[in-house]
Design a protein around this motif. Structure first.
Motif, PDB file in Angstrom:
ATOM      1  N   SER A   4      25.407  45.075  38.202  1.00 42.63           N
ATOM      2  CA  SER A   4      25.605  44.047  37.500  1.00 42.63           C
ATOM      3  C   SER A   4      26.036  43.531  38.743  1.00 42.63           C
ATOM      4  CB  SER A   4      27.012  45.131  37.512  1.00 42.63           C
ATOM      5  OG  SER A   4      27.991  43.897  37.599  1.00 42.63           O
ATOM      6  N   GLU A   5      25.486  42.227  39.312  1.00 44.71           N
ATOM      7  CA  GLU A   5      25.889  41.104  40.138  1.00 44.71           C
ATOM      8  C   GLU A   5      27.281  41.635  40.809  1.00 44.71           C
ATOM      9  OE1 GLU A   5      23.730  40.131  41.817  1.00 44.71           O
ATOM     10  OE2 GLU A   5      22.029  41.002  40.308  1.00 44.71           O
ATOM     11  N   VAL A   6      28.372  41.865  39.697  1.00 47.02           N
ATOM     12  CA  VAL A   6      30.073  41.679  39.797  1.00 47.02           C
ATOM     13  C   VAL A   6      30.463  43.062  40.625  1.00 47.02           C
ATOM     14  CG1 VAL A   6      31.720  42.313  38.499  1.00 47.02           C
ATOM     15  CG2 VAL A   6      30.652  40.729  38.324  1.00 47.02           C
ATOM     16  N   SER A  35      35.592  40.745  32.781  1.00 42.05           N
ATOM     17  CA  SER A  35      36.735  41.099  32.518  1.00 42.05           C
ATOM     18  C   SER A  35      36.284  43.017  33.393  1.00 42.05           C
ATOM     19  CB  SER A  35      35.877  42.204  30.928  1.00 42.05           C
ATOM     20  OG  SER A  35      34.423  43.043  31.305  1.00 42.05           O
ATOM     21  N   GLU A  36      35.074  43.201  34.224  1.00 38.26           N
ATOM     22  CA  GLU A  36      34.762  44.182  34.373  1.00 38.26           C
ATOM     23  C   GLU A  36      35.874  43.868  35.656  1.00 38.26           C
ATOM     24  OE1 GLU A  36      30.985  43.970  33.718  1.00 38.26           O
ATOM     25  OE2 GLU A  36      32.565  42.406  33.985  1.00 38.26           O
ATOM     26  N   VAL A  37      36.234  43.248  36.606  1.00 33.88           N
ATOM     27  CA  VAL A  37      37.362  43.074  38.003  1.00 33.88           C
ATOM     28  C   VAL A  37      38.717  42.829  37.062  1.00 33.88           C
ATOM     29  CG1 VAL A  37      38.158  41.662  39.559  1.00 33.88           C
ATOM     30  CG2 VAL A  37      35.422  41.681  39.116  1.00 33.88           C
ATOM     31  N   SER A  38      39.597  42.364  36.209  1.00 33.10           N
ATOM     32  CA  SER A  38      40.114  42.051  35.297  1.00 33.10           C
ATOM     33  C   SER A  38      40.740  43.603  35.243  1.00 33.10           C
ATOM     34  CB  SER A  38      40.314  41.621  34.210  1.00 33.10           C
ATOM     35  OG  SER A  38      39.346  41.277  33.695  1.00 33.10           O
ATOM     36  N   ASN A  39      40.109  44.363  34.796  1.00 30.30           N
ATOM     37  CA  ASN A  39      39.750  45.428  33.928  1.00 30.30           C
ATOM     38  C   ASN A  39      40.711  46.076  35.657  1.00 30.30           C
ATOM     39  OD1 ASN A  39      39.667  44.662  31.502  1.00 30.30           O
ATOM     40  ND2 ASN A  39      37.970  45.805  30.882  1.00 30.30           N
TER      41      ASN A  39
END
Length: 622
Positions: A4-6, A35-39
């Motif tokens: 995941s580049e995130v 969504s991974e970041v906001s969650n």
């Protein structure tokens, strides 16, 4: 392998804000495009302390976003009546459309919320709202009409998740379980039989808890030994019912069927339940000795049966040789062995036995210290052993073993054992520990001195709290989104799929500790039947140790169902190296503990794990 580049682009900043527990910093990420970041931000806000103005901002943002993350975060904060009413009214008027708002009702809902949720068939068929029904019913006593409705709804539903959620209140707590011979008990039994005994283990377990011994009879009549062996969780719950009343003639066959179960936890639970009674007949006890105690190779079964015999006035001296042999080989069962020795030894022998274990340090010292506290509270005992106790305490304070100090904490607090003159001795040891930076030892004595000598004691100006360990972002990226953790244990191999996107701090820590080899040889020091198996204390190995850092609590949207992996904690943001695996679903843990992965292979191994079983080797791979 998927990466995941995130993780590389966004996680460095958001994890820093999590480590800082920064409300304003985390709020910057709640509407992030990824969504991974906001969650991650929402879940961190669930465990971040907020003031009243910040809580209002959090609620406003939850209303605006109307997503799972927002309602999840809100549910962990103390809402006043006006706040809860605003959420309640908005949900009923469809201003809130997301059923994820039921997270709030699961933790904070009241009777009127329960009535509203039950009144809508659409909501009772929702996973989140049916879970809220179960959550409310685990806390509040409700009218019989509502109980009747929920039982019918659950057992008429074809979705196993919805059934489980609706029945959770009965499984978790006794507050709404029916009285024996009541209409509700009869309804529950009939609905269960109509649904099918043996069709759904969670249903069976719940109704056995609801009906008690009546549930035991129904299940034992309907299920073969093969079926019972396949359902260890149900068998443990069936065994638990035996503690409710003294067994009679019709109980003998079910008892021995369970005593011959292939899972040792079931056998131990039968013996533990029977130990609650003191009027068991000699023929019954002799049969247990002949069929269970003598042939078993399991030390926990052996020691549990001896405890049962002593409880009922039956001698155990014929087992003394084996007792001594097994006691020396099973330090994690030491407390149970010491209970037997307390009945066999003279007071002098027992005191000397406890003293030797305490001086040896480690898990045996922890258990022996606790038993020493009980021993010294017996009438007349402190006077007889006062000088010896003071010598022992002086030895432990000088040695500074953490397990020994922890085990003797209750002894330190007792003015029957140590007079007020002991202040100088305890405070002197405390100051020495601080000077030598033996901070864990200092913390143990600080708790004692603060409680025992509040007017005399002055706390040293030292920061005992460990710092957060930030995740290794480059390593997380290289591991990919679905790394695996393999634990080769004495009972077989367990493989866990890790969740680094949801728990970056935890997975990074486990990765580092695993590659350093510290988990190799570490035991499962705590196993609670039908709940968890816990290990990972590579430091003290008595259940109270960990690394020289801590990691933040990383709550997950995932529920703690069977096979989930969590991190042990003594409060928010106190996590370290200790982990646990779930035997059974336990949603009361949801959001309070870090859920960092799930067992993909080895659930049968998990069911076999007992206290003291070792991890032979731990590995981690993409």
């Amino acid at each position: 392998m998927q990466k995941s580049e995130v993780v590389q682009a966004e996680y460095p900043e958001v994890t820093r804000e999590i480590a800082n527990r920064s409300f304003s910093g985390l709020m910057e990420f709640v509407d992030h495009d990824e969504s991974e970041v906001s969650n991650l931000a929402w879940k961190a806000l669930a465990k971040t302390e907020v003031d009243k103005s910040e809580l209002n901002l959090l609620i406003e943002e939850a209303f605006r976003e109307d997503t799972k993350g927002g309602w999840f975060a809100i549910s962990f904060h103390d809402l006043n009546a006006d706040m809860l009413n605003s959420i309640r009214n908005a949900f009923r008027s469809d201003e809130i459309s997301s059923k994820s708002v039921c997270n709030v009702f699961f933790r904070l809902g009241e009777l009127e919320d329960l009535e509203y949720l039950i009144s809508s068939r659409d909501l009772t068929r929702s996973a989140e709202c049916s879970k809220a029904i179960g959550g409310i019913m685990s806390r509040l006593e409700v009218p019989e009409s509502l109980n009747e409705t929920v039982i019918r709804l659950a057992l008429e539903n074809e979705d196993p998740e919805i059934r489980r959620n609706l029945l959770y209140g009965y499984y978790r707590a006794s507050v709404n379980r029916p009285e024996p011979e009541s209409f509700l008990a009869s309804l529950t039994e009939n609905q269960w039989k109509e649904f099918g005994v043996g069709q759904d283990e969670f249903v069976d377990m719940t109704i056995v808890r609801m009906l008690g011994k009546k549930g035991l009879y129904v299940a034992m009549d309907m299920l073969s030994d093969q079926k019972l062996n396949e359902r260890a969780g149900l068998a443990v719950d069936l065994a638990s019912t035996l503690g409710n009343s003294v067994p009679d003639t019709e109980d003998v066959e079910p008892i021995f069927r369970l005593l011959h179960h292939k899972n040792n936890h079931v056998v131990v639970q039968v013996l533990t339940s029977l130990t609650q009674h003191e009027r068991l007949t000699p023929p019954f006890l002799n049969r247990i000795e002949e069929e269970i105690t003598v042939p078993t190779r399991d030390p926990e079964i052996f020691i549990s049966s001896l405890n049962l015999f002593l409880r009922n006035g039956m001698g155990v001296t014929s087992h003394r040789f084996r007792l001594d042999e097994l006691s020396g080989r099973n330090p994690y069962l030491k407390e149970q062995f010491l209970i037997i020795y307390s009945a066999l030894d003279t007071d002098e022998e027992y005191f000397e036995r406890l003293s030797e274990h305490i001086k040896s340090g480690g898990v045996e010292a922890l258990h022996a210290g606790r038993m020493m506290s009980r021993f010294l509270q017996r009438r007349g005992i402190p006077n007889r052993f006062r000088d010896s106790v003071e010598d022992l305490i002086a030895y432990v304070l000088e040695d500074g073993n953490r397990s020994s100090l922890d085990g003797l904490a209750e002894v330190f607090l007792s003015d029957r054992v140590l007079s007020d003159d002991s202040y100088e001795m305890l405070n002197g040891a405390y100051e020495r520990y601080v000077e030598l930076e033996m901070f864990e030892q200092a913390q143990i004595l600080q708790r004692v001195l603060e409680e025992r000598f509040p007017e005399q004691f002055e706390t040293a100006e030292v920061q005992f709290e460990k710092t957060f360990r930030l995740p290794n972002i480059d390593r997380l990226y290289q591991m990919g989104t679905r790394p695996f953790w393999e634990l080769k244990t004495e009972k077989g191999t367990i493989v866990v799929r890790l969740d680094p996107l949801s728990a970056p701090f935890t997975v990074s820590s486990i990765d580092s500790l695993t590659r350093a080899g510290v988990y190799n040889g570490v035991v499962f020091h705590r196993v609670v039947r039908n709940f968890v198996a816990q290990g990972g204390d590579f430091d003290r190995q008595d259940g109270f140790g960990g690394p020289d850092y801590r990691i933040p609590t990383e709550p997950s949207f995932e529920t703690f169902k069977r096979g989930m992996a969590g991190i042990a904690s003594s409060g928010t943001d106190t996590e370290g190296s200790q982990f646990f695996f779930m035997h059974r679903w336990a949603p009361h843990l949801d959001g309070h503990y870090t859920n960092f992965g799930e067992i993909t292979r080895g659930l049968d191994v998990l069911d076999k794990l007992q206290v003291g079983d070792k991890i032979i080797e731990a590995k981690i791979y993409p």
